[in-house]
Structures are given as structure tokens and as C-alpha cells.
Design a protein around this motif. Structure first.
Motif, PDB file in Angstrom:
ATOM      1  N   GLY A 131       0.825  -1.208   0.000  1.00  0.00           N
ATOM      2  CA  GLY A 131       0.000   0.000   0.000  1.00  0.00           C
ATOM      3  C   GLY A 131       0.853   1.250   0.000  1.00  0.00           C
ATOM      4  N   HIS A 132       1.871   1.267   0.883  1.00  0.00           N
ATOM      5  CA  HIS A 132       2.808   2.397   0.898  1.00  0.00           C
ATOM      6  C   HIS A 132       3.521   2.529  -0.449  1.00  0.00           C
ATOM      7  CE1 HIS A 132       2.198   3.010   5.127  1.00  0.00           C
ATOM      8  NE2 HIS A 132       2.816   1.922   5.503  1.00  0.00           N
ATOM      9  N   TYR A 133       4.004   1.395  -0.943  1.00  0.00           N
ATOM     10  CA  TYR A 133       4.802   1.404  -2.170  1.00  0.00           C
ATOM     11  C   TYR A 133       4.000   1.931  -3.359  1.00  0.00           C
ATOM     12  CZ  TYR A 133       7.178  -0.446  -6.301  1.00  0.00           C
ATOM     13  OH  TYR A 133       7.769  -0.572  -7.535  1.00  0.00           O
ATOM     14  N   LEU A 134       2.779   1.413  -3.540  1.00  0.00           N
ATOM     15  CA  LEU A 134       1.975   1.816  -4.690  1.00  0.00           C
ATOM     16  C   LEU A 134       1.571   3.288  -4.619  1.00  0.00           C
ATOM     17  CD1 LEU A 134      -0.296  -1.328  -5.173  1.00  0.00           C
ATOM     18  CD2 LEU A 134       1.686  -0.622  -6.543  1.00  0.00           C
ATOM     19  N   ALA A 135       1.242   3.756  -3.390  1.00  0.00           N
ATOM     20  CA  ALA A 135       0.901   5.174  -3.240  1.00  0.00           C
ATOM     21  C   ALA A 135       2.112   6.053  -3.544  1.00  0.00           C
ATOM     22  CB  ALA A 135       0.375   5.441  -1.838  1.00  0.00           C
ATOM     23  N   GLY A 136       3.284   5.637  -3.058  1.00  0.00           N
ATOM     24  CA  GLY A 136       4.496   6.400  -3.348  1.00  0.00           C
ATOM     25  C   GLY A 136       4.815   6.419  -4.829  1.00  0.00           C
ATOM     26  N   ARG A 137       4.651   5.265  -5.459  1.00  0.00           N
ATOM     27  CA  ARG A 137       4.910   5.201  -6.901  1.00  0.00           C
ATOM     28  C   ARG A 137       3.926   6.068  -7.676  1.00  0.00           C
ATOM     29  NH1 ARG A 137       5.408  -0.486 -10.288  1.00  0.00           N
ATOM     30  NH2 ARG A 137       5.327   0.437 -12.384  1.00  0.00           N
ATOM     31  N   TRP A 138       2.672   6.111  -7.224  1.00  0.00           N
ATOM     32  CA  TRP A 138       1.648   6.942  -7.878  1.00  0.00           C
ATOM     33  C   TRP A 138       2.066   8.415  -7.880  1.00  0.00           C
ATOM     34  CZ3 TRP A 138      -2.830   6.104 -10.545  1.00  0.00           C
ATOM     35  CH2 TRP A 138      -3.687   7.199 -10.701  1.00  0.00           C
ATOM     36  N   PHE A 139       2.698   8.840  -6.766  1.00  0.00           N
ATOM     37  CA  PHE A 139       3.108  10.242  -6.653  1.00  0.00           C
ATOM     38  C   PHE A 139       4.542  10.477  -7.113  1.00  0.00           C
ATOM     39  CE2 PHE A 139      -0.297  10.217  -3.298  1.00  0.00           C
ATOM     40  CZ  PHE A 139      -1.170  11.032  -3.990  1.00  0.00           C
ATOM     41  N   GLY A 140       5.149   9.470  -7.720  1.00  0.00           N
ATOM     42  CA  GLY A 140       6.472   9.650  -8.297  1.00  0.00           C
ATOM     43  C   GLY A 140       7.620   9.600  -7.311  1.00  0.00           C
ATOM     44  N   VAL A 141       7.449   8.890  -6.204  1.00  0.00           N
ATOM     45  CA  VAL A 141       8.518   8.754  -5.214  1.00  0.00           C
ATOM     46  C   VAL A 141       9.284   7.461  -5.493  1.00  0.00           C
ATOM     47  CG1 VAL A 141       9.097   8.608  -2.772  1.00  0.00           C
ATOM     48  CG2 VAL A 141       7.145   9.989  -3.503  1.00  0.00           C
ATOM     49  N   HIS A 142      10.589   7.550  -5.540  1.00  0.00           N
ATOM     50  CA  HIS A 142      11.414   6.373  -5.785  1.00  0.00           C
ATOM     51  C   HIS A 142      11.565   5.554  -4.509  1.00  0.00           C
ATOM     52  CE1 HIS A 142      14.571   3.699  -7.034  1.00  0.00           C
ATOM     53  NE2 HIS A 142      15.424   4.212  -6.151  1.00  0.00           N
ATOM     54  N   ALA A 143      11.278   4.245  -4.596  1.00  0.00           N
ATOM     55  CA  ALA A 143      11.463   3.338  -3.465  1.00  0.00           C
ATOM     56  C   ALA A 143      12.830   2.683  -3.576  1.00  0.00           C
ATOM     57  CB  ALA A 143      10.373   2.288  -3.448  1.00  0.00           C
ATOM     58  N   GLU A 144      13.663   2.889  -2.579  1.00  0.00           N
ATOM     59  CA  GLU A 144      15.002   2.297  -2.591  1.00  0.00           C
ATOM     60  C   GLU A 144      14.986   0.836  -2.168  1.00  0.00           C
ATOM     61  OE1 GLU A 144      17.640   6.306  -1.668  1.00  0.00           O
ATOM     62  OE2 GLU A 144      17.173   4.923  -0.029  1.00  0.00           O
ATOM     63  N   ALA A 145      14.103   0.500  -1.212  1.00  0.00           N
ATOM     64  CA  ALA A 145      14.061  -0.882  -0.714  1.00  0.00           C
ATOM     65  C   ALA A 145      12.645  -1.241  -0.285  1.00  0.00           C
ATOM     66  CB  ALA A 145      15.022  -1.051   0.456  1.00  0.00           C
ATOM     67  N   PHE A 146      12.302  -2.502  -0.506  1.00  0.00           N
ATOM     68  CA  PHE A 146      11.029  -3.071  -0.057  1.00  0.00           C
ATOM     69  C   PHE A 146      11.396  -4.366   0.667  1.00  0.00           C
ATOM     70  CE2 PHE A 146       7.206  -5.378   0.123  1.00  0.00           C
ATOM     71  CZ  PHE A 146       6.112  -4.581  -0.234  1.00  0.00           C
ATOM     72  N   SER A 147      11.214  -4.373   1.983  1.00  0.00           N
ATOM     73  CA  SER A 147      11.679  -5.507   2.777  1.00  0.00           C
ATOM     74  C   SER A 147      10.534  -6.169   3.537  1.00  0.00           C
ATOM     75  CB  SER A 147      12.744  -5.051   3.774  1.00  0.00           C
ATOM     76  OG  SER A 147      13.162  -6.135   4.591  1.00  0.00           O
ATOM     77  N   ILE A 148      10.488  -7.491   3.471  1.00  0.00           N
ATOM     78  CA  ILE A 148       9.623  -8.282   4.344  1.00  0.00           C
ATOM     79  C   ILE A 148      10.527  -8.887   5.404  1.00  0.00           C
ATOM     80  CG2 ILE A 148       8.013 -10.215   4.503  1.00  0.00           C
ATOM     81  CD1 ILE A 148       6.981  -7.827   2.907  1.00  0.00           C
TER      82      ILE A 148
END
Length: 377
Positions: free
Chosen positions: A28-45
Motif C-alpha cells: 500500500g505504501h509502495y503503490l501510493a508512493g509510486r503513484w506520486f512519483g517517489v522512488h522506493a530504494e528498498a522493499f523488505s519483508i
């Protein structure tokens, strides 16, 4: 059907609960950030040292940590827990800085942070809506069909045919509402408003307490009014109505959570009932042993809990970030870095203390402290 889940089965069930729910939350965080053009450096489980992972074409590192008790998305520009930019952020080229979390207006940052809990609630609603379509929706009228002899209802003078309309001023629409209220108020005195032969009446009842032990040895304490319906009513639910039922059921679960949490804070319910990861693992194994329906329903409950807890206005949680963004929106400028830093330190200390408490409770529920006392004695 398994009679008693073993350790490996319980660990597997826990991973099957926590892994997907954390993934959904962080997605949810990742997709919202991507929608607003924010680059995600890491996605960790999971936290800690990376066990496995890969880097996609956008430069995001997708990975698994060795401690599967949560996860995170680290956005560019999100330099620390308080999301404060530092000198390195200020030194970035303008086009690169524009793709960082801190470069976005406060309303976009708030949406990105809120998206995680929101997706948890949406997942729970999807599951609950699916159950409603598959099994129908219980809408039994709150009319007394049977009064148990010697029960709280009998002592309060309730009779068959009485229609209960409120408990302690809370409106009762269906018999299921009555049962849910009584269940979490064992031993408490409640006002019962009812309608008898078209005339309104009111009485008081001290709810009875019933203790039950399931096949896994867990003991539960329930409140009981001592009335039953003439017959249960299950209404079929179509796809169009399913979202409405799902929202209502989710709201009822959240209301129960808020009320039981208030009972713990006020001392009406023992603090030992607070559980943590070990208790979730234990319940996960038990529910998976009961079958897929019980396990999927547990997923919905834990997803609601995850969304609810993360929205609490505690620094280090999503709700704490949202609180600071609300203050920033009102003040037209962020809180001073020192204030945020001390708030997040306090929030971290509170969360660590809570983890110690719930772990202590979890170990107690497994009988560790009782066994130690027996050994010492």
C-alpha cells in the motif's frame, strides 16, 4: 484435521499470516508512493540481515530479512524514522530530489503513509465480503425466544417475546449485536431496554460469566445474558450488497477492539490478555489446524488489527507520522527536528516496553512461568 499443531506447523502458519499481511501493508505504501512519483530504494519483508532478494529495473531492492516480524518500504529522501531530510538530501540534483519522499507536499506524504493501513482494512473487507456471499449474513431479530433458567436475563425479569432495543444505551438491531455486547462484558451490570407488547420497558441485569476450554486447551471467559432467539435468521448476500456487509462487519470488529482496549486501560479487563507475536503464532497454528475457513477469517482479523494499531497516533507508527503531518498542515511548517526526534525516541521506548510486556504475557500463556514456579517450589 489436526488435533494439536506442532512447532513446525505453527511456524508455517505464522509465516502464512504475517508474511502476506505485511506484504499487503507495505505494498500500500509502495503503490501510493509510486503513484506520486517517489522512488522506493528498498522493499523488505522482515527486519535484520538480508536472506534473499533482487533489484528491479527501477532500482528498488526487494528483499527478505531474517526476522519475519514486520517489514518496511524505504523511500528516497526518507533519511530517518522521523522522515527528516539531511544535508545529503539537500545536496541532491533537483531532478533527483523531486523523486524523494520529503520533496512531496504534506497531503501526498499523508496519503502514502495512510495507504498501508487502508489496504489492510480493504483486504479484511474483501475477505469478510466473500464470507458473506458464501455463507450469508446473520440478521436474527433481537427478540427473546428463550430465557435460560437461573440466568441474568431471568433474574432481570426478561420474558420470551421481549424485543431488546438497547444495552447500556447502545442500540441493538440484531440478536448478534446483543450476543457480541454480552460476550465482552462478563460480570458487569448493564441496563437492558426492551419493548414488551408494544410498551417500552427497562431493567438491569448482571451478566453471567461462562468459561470455555477449546480442544487446544485455551480457556476463554465470556459474558452471558442467558437468552436465545426463537430461530436464527441467515440472509443471502449478493455481490452488490457484499461491500456494505463487509464495511459493517469491519466496523463492528473495530468497535470491539476499541472497547476491549479501553477495558484493559481502565482495569476492567486484565492486562494479561494482551498478546504478541508468540500468541499470534499459536493462534495461527490452531486456526490452520481447524481448516481453511477458520484460517482465512483469522487473516481478516489480524489484518484489521494491523491496520488499526498502525493508525494509533504513536510516533514510530503510521499514525504518529499522520499526526505530525496534521500539525504541519495547520502550522504550514513541520515541527522542529528536535521535537520530532524526542517524540520518536519516546515512541520507540513505548513500543519496546509494550513488546516486552506482550512477550511476557505470551510466555505466561504457554505455561512457562507456572512451570518455573513449580520447579522452584
Amino acid at each position: 484435521m489436526l488435533q494439536s499443531p506442532g512447532v513446525l506447523f505453527t511456524v508455517l502458519a505464522f509465516v502464512l499470516v504475517i508474511g502476506p499481511l505485511v506484504f499487503v501493508h507495505e505494498m500500500g505504501h509502495y503503490l501510493a508512493g509510486r503513484w506520486f512519483g517517489v522512488h522506493a530504494e528498498a522493499f523488505s519483508i522482515g527486519f535484520g540481515r538480508e536472506v534473499a532478494g533482487f533489484t528491479d529495473k527501477r532500482g528498488t531492492r526487494w528483499k527478505f530479512g531474517w526476522l519475519p516480524l514486520g517489514g518496511y518500504v524505504r523511500f528516497a529522501g526518507d533519511m530517518n524514522p522521523a522522515s527528516q531530510p539531511d544535508a545529503a538530501w539537500l545536496a541532491l540534483p533537483p531532478e533527483q530530489r523531486a523523486r524523494t519522499f520529503q520533496a512531496k507536499p504534506v497531503w501526498q506524504r499523508a496519503i502514502i503513509v495512510a495507504a498501508g493501513p487502508v489496504v489492510n482494512f480493504l483486504l479484511a473487507m474483501l475477505i469478510l465480503g466473500g464470507f458473506a456471499v458464501a455463507y450469508g449474513d446473520a440478521r436474527t431479530p433481537a427478540t427473546v425466544g428463550v430465557v435460560e433458567q437461573g440466568s441474568a436475563a431471568a433474574a432481570a425479569g426478561l420474558r420470551p417475546g421481549d424485543r431488546v432495543v438497547a444495552l447500556n444505551g447502545r442500540e441493538v438491531e440484531y440478536f448478534e449485536d446483543l450476543a457480541s455486547f454480552a460476550k465482552i462484558h462478563p460480570g458487569e451490570r448493564v441496563r437492558v431496554d426492551f419493548v414488551r407488547d408494544g410498551a417500552a420497558g427497562s431493567t438491569e441485569a448482571v451478566l453471567g460469566t461462562r468459561r470455555e476450554r477449546d480442544r487446544f486447551g485455551n480457556e476463554y471467559r465470556f459474558g452471558r445474558l442467558g437468552v436465545g432467539p426463537s430461530r436464527p435468521v441467515i440472509v443471502p448476500v449478493g455481490l452488490a450488497e457484499a461491500p456494505v456487509v463487509a464495511v459493517r462487519r469491519t466496523g463492528e470488529i473495530v468497535q470491539l477492539m476499541v472497547e476491549t482496549l479501553g477495558q484493559i486501560i481502565s482495569g476492567r479487563r486484565p492486562i494479561s490478555e494482551l498478546g504478541g507475536p508468540l500468541q499470534i503464532a499459536k493462534v495461527s497454528g490452531e486456526q490452520l489446524a481447524l481448516g481453511p475457513e477458520a484460517f482465512v477469517f483469522l487473516l481478516a482479523l489480524v489484518s484489521i488489527n494491523l491496520g488499526f494499531i498502525n493508525l494509533l497516533p504513536v510516533p514510530m507508527l503510521d499514525g504518529g507520522h499522520l499526526l505530525f503531518y496534521a500539525v504541519e498542515a495547520v502550522r504550514r511548517r513541520p515541527l522542529e527536528p528536535q521535537v520530532q526526534e524526542w517524540a520518536f525516541r519516546g515512541g520507540l521506548a513505548a513500543l519496546l516496553a509494550l513488546m516486552v510486556l506482550v512477550t511476557f504475557n505470551d510466555l505466561g500463556s504457554f505455561g512457562l512461568w507456572r512451570n518455573l514456579a513449580d520447579l522452584i517450589g
